[in-house]
Design a protein around this motif. Structure first.
Motif, PDB file in Angstrom:
ATOM      1  N   ASP A  17       5.070  10.667 -14.895  1.00  0.00           N
ATOM      2  CA  ASP A  17       4.093  10.271 -13.876  1.00  0.00           C
ATOM      3  C   ASP A  17       3.190   9.207 -14.485  1.00  0.00           C
ATOM      4  N   GLU A  18       3.416   7.959 -14.114  1.00  0.00           N
ATOM      5  CA  GLU A  18       2.650   6.839 -14.664  1.00  0.00           C
ATOM      6  C   GLU A  18       1.478   6.431 -13.782  1.00  0.00           C
ATOM      7  N   ARG A  19       1.258   7.162 -12.695  1.00  0.00           N
ATOM      8  CA  ARG A  19       0.201   6.778 -11.760  1.00  0.00           C
ATOM      9  C   ARG A  19      -1.168   6.829 -12.448  1.00  0.00           C
ATOM     10  N   SER A  20      -1.946   5.762 -12.261  1.00  0.00           N
ATOM     11  CA  SER A  20      -3.253   5.683 -12.909  1.00  0.00           C
ATOM     12  C   SER A  20      -4.346   5.189 -11.957  1.00  0.00           C
ATOM     13  N   PHE A  21      -4.119   5.276 -10.663  1.00  0.00           N
ATOM     14  CA  PHE A  21      -5.086   4.786  -9.687  1.00  0.00           C
ATOM     15  C   PHE A  21      -6.103   5.856  -9.310  1.00  0.00           C
ATOM     16  N   ARG A  22      -7.120   5.414  -8.606  1.00  0.00           N
ATOM     17  CA  ARG A  22      -8.123   6.334  -8.058  1.00  0.00           C
ATOM     18  C   ARG A  22      -7.791   6.562  -6.591  1.00  0.00           C
ATOM     19  N   LYS A  23      -7.906   7.803  -6.159  1.00  0.00           N
ATOM     20  CA  LYS A  23      -7.662   8.143  -4.760  1.00  0.00           C
ATOM     21  C   LYS A  23      -8.767   9.089  -4.322  1.00  0.00           C
ATOM     22  N   MET A  68       2.926   4.544   2.345  1.00  0.00           N
ATOM     23  CA  MET A  68       1.995   3.605   2.956  1.00  0.00           C
ATOM     24  C   MET A  68       0.567   4.119   2.909  1.00  0.00           C
ATOM     25  N   GLU A  69       0.379   5.451   2.916  1.00  0.00           N
ATOM     26  CA  GLU A  69      -0.972   6.007   2.964  1.00  0.00           C
ATOM     27  C   GLU A  69      -1.776   5.721   1.700  1.00  0.00           C
ATOM     28  N   THR A  70      -1.113   5.470   0.587  1.00  0.00           N
ATOM     29  CA  THR A  70      -1.838   5.182  -0.655  1.00  0.00           C
ATOM     30  C   THR A  70      -1.486   3.784  -1.147  1.00  0.00           C
ATOM     31  N   CYS A  71      -0.341   3.632  -1.729  1.00  0.00           N
ATOM     32  CA  CYS A  71       0.021   2.374  -2.380  1.00  0.00           C
ATOM     33  C   CYS A  71       0.195   1.216  -1.399  1.00  0.00           C
ATOM     34  N   GLY A  72       0.869   1.450  -0.313  1.00  0.00           N
ATOM     35  CA  GLY A  72       1.047   0.384   0.674  1.00  0.00           C
ATOM     36  C   GLY A  72      -0.271  -0.057   1.273  1.00  0.00           C
ATOM     37  N   ASN A  73      -1.122   0.901   1.596  1.00  0.00           N
ATOM     38  CA  ASN A  73      -2.428   0.590   2.162  1.00  0.00           C
ATOM     39  C   ASN A  73      -3.274  -0.202   1.166  1.00  0.00           C
ATOM     40  N   ARG A  74      -3.282   0.203  -0.092  1.00  0.00           N
ATOM     41  CA  ARG A  74      -4.064  -0.506  -1.099  1.00  0.00           C
ATOM     42  C   ARG A  74      -3.574  -1.937  -1.262  1.00  0.00           C
ATOM     43  N   ALA A  75      -2.246  -2.140  -1.293  1.00  0.00           N
ATOM     44  CA  ALA A  75      -1.687  -3.485  -1.448  1.00  0.00           C
ATOM     45  C   ALA A  75      -2.026  -4.363  -0.243  1.00  0.00           C
ATOM     46  N   LYS A  76      -1.897  -3.822   0.940  1.00  0.00           N
ATOM     47  CA  LYS A  76      -2.195  -4.606   2.141  1.00  0.00           C
ATOM     48  C   LYS A  76      -3.689  -4.911   2.253  1.00  0.00           C
ATOM     49  N   THR A  77      -4.536  -3.974   1.849  1.00  0.00           N
ATOM     50  CA  THR A  77      -5.981  -4.207   1.874  1.00  0.00           C
ATOM     51  C   THR A  77      -6.360  -5.296   0.878  1.00  0.00           C
TER      52      THR A  77
END
Length: 170
Positions: free
Chosen positions: A16-22, A150-159
């Motif tokens: 698990d390489e995820r390192s973002f804030r949610k 889309m709820e996390t990574c896709g949304n962040r990229a599009k924002t």
């Protein structure tokens, strides 16, 4: 075949390489294959006996790294360390078989080989977000999915892309 890719996806996500804030909470990256006991537990949870000891752990980590490298656009030359052969099944037909000494790893290698041969392996991807890299099975109609969700990574990229665009007069 999708069920087999699900097994491969779950295996890949033992890293698990995820390192973002949610929602204000920092995700902490983790490796779930750091010991023989962790490998044995993961294999048992997926219905596979045995673990192959330290050699099995090294093989599991090497297989995971090679598959992730391949999905990330690398060569995955280390996959050559997991040879395949044709073997008769109980019905007298042939099947693809691996023989790493660890039944769970063999199932993963066999699932990859069958999905490559069947044209479905390209649907297994790593999330395009650099702070994620979660493995996912792309179920989009055209196979063009880029993010694990889309709820996390896709949304962040599009924002981010929206905020970088210059404001245009109305």
């Amino acid at each position: 075949m999708v069920g087999d890719l699900t097994l491969v996806e779950q295996f890949l996500n033992t890293l698990d390489e995820r390192s973002f804030r949610k929602h204000g909470k920092q995700h902490v990256p983790a490796d779930h294959l750091t010991s023989v006991d962790e490998l044995a537990s993961w294999l048992a949870d997926h219905g596979f006996p045995g673990h192959g000891g330290e050699a099995g752990l090294a093989a599991a980590r090497a297989l995971r790294a090679a598959l992730r490298e391949t999905l990330g656009g690398g060569g995955g030359e280390a996959l050559g360390d997991f040879p395949l052969r044709l073997a008769p099944d109980p019905d007298g037909r042939l099947r693809v078989a691996a023989d790493s000494g660890v039944p769970g790893l063999d199932a993963i290698v066999e699932a990859v080989a069958v999905s490559v041969a069947g044209g479905g392996f390209h649907r297994l991807k790593l999330c395009a977000a650099e702070d994620c890299r979660w493995a996912f099975h792309d179920t989009s109609r055209n196979g063009g999915g880029r993010w694990c969700g889309m709820e996390t990574c896709g949304n962040r990229a599009k924002t981010r892309a929206y905020r970088r665009r210059p404001a245009t007069p109305a």
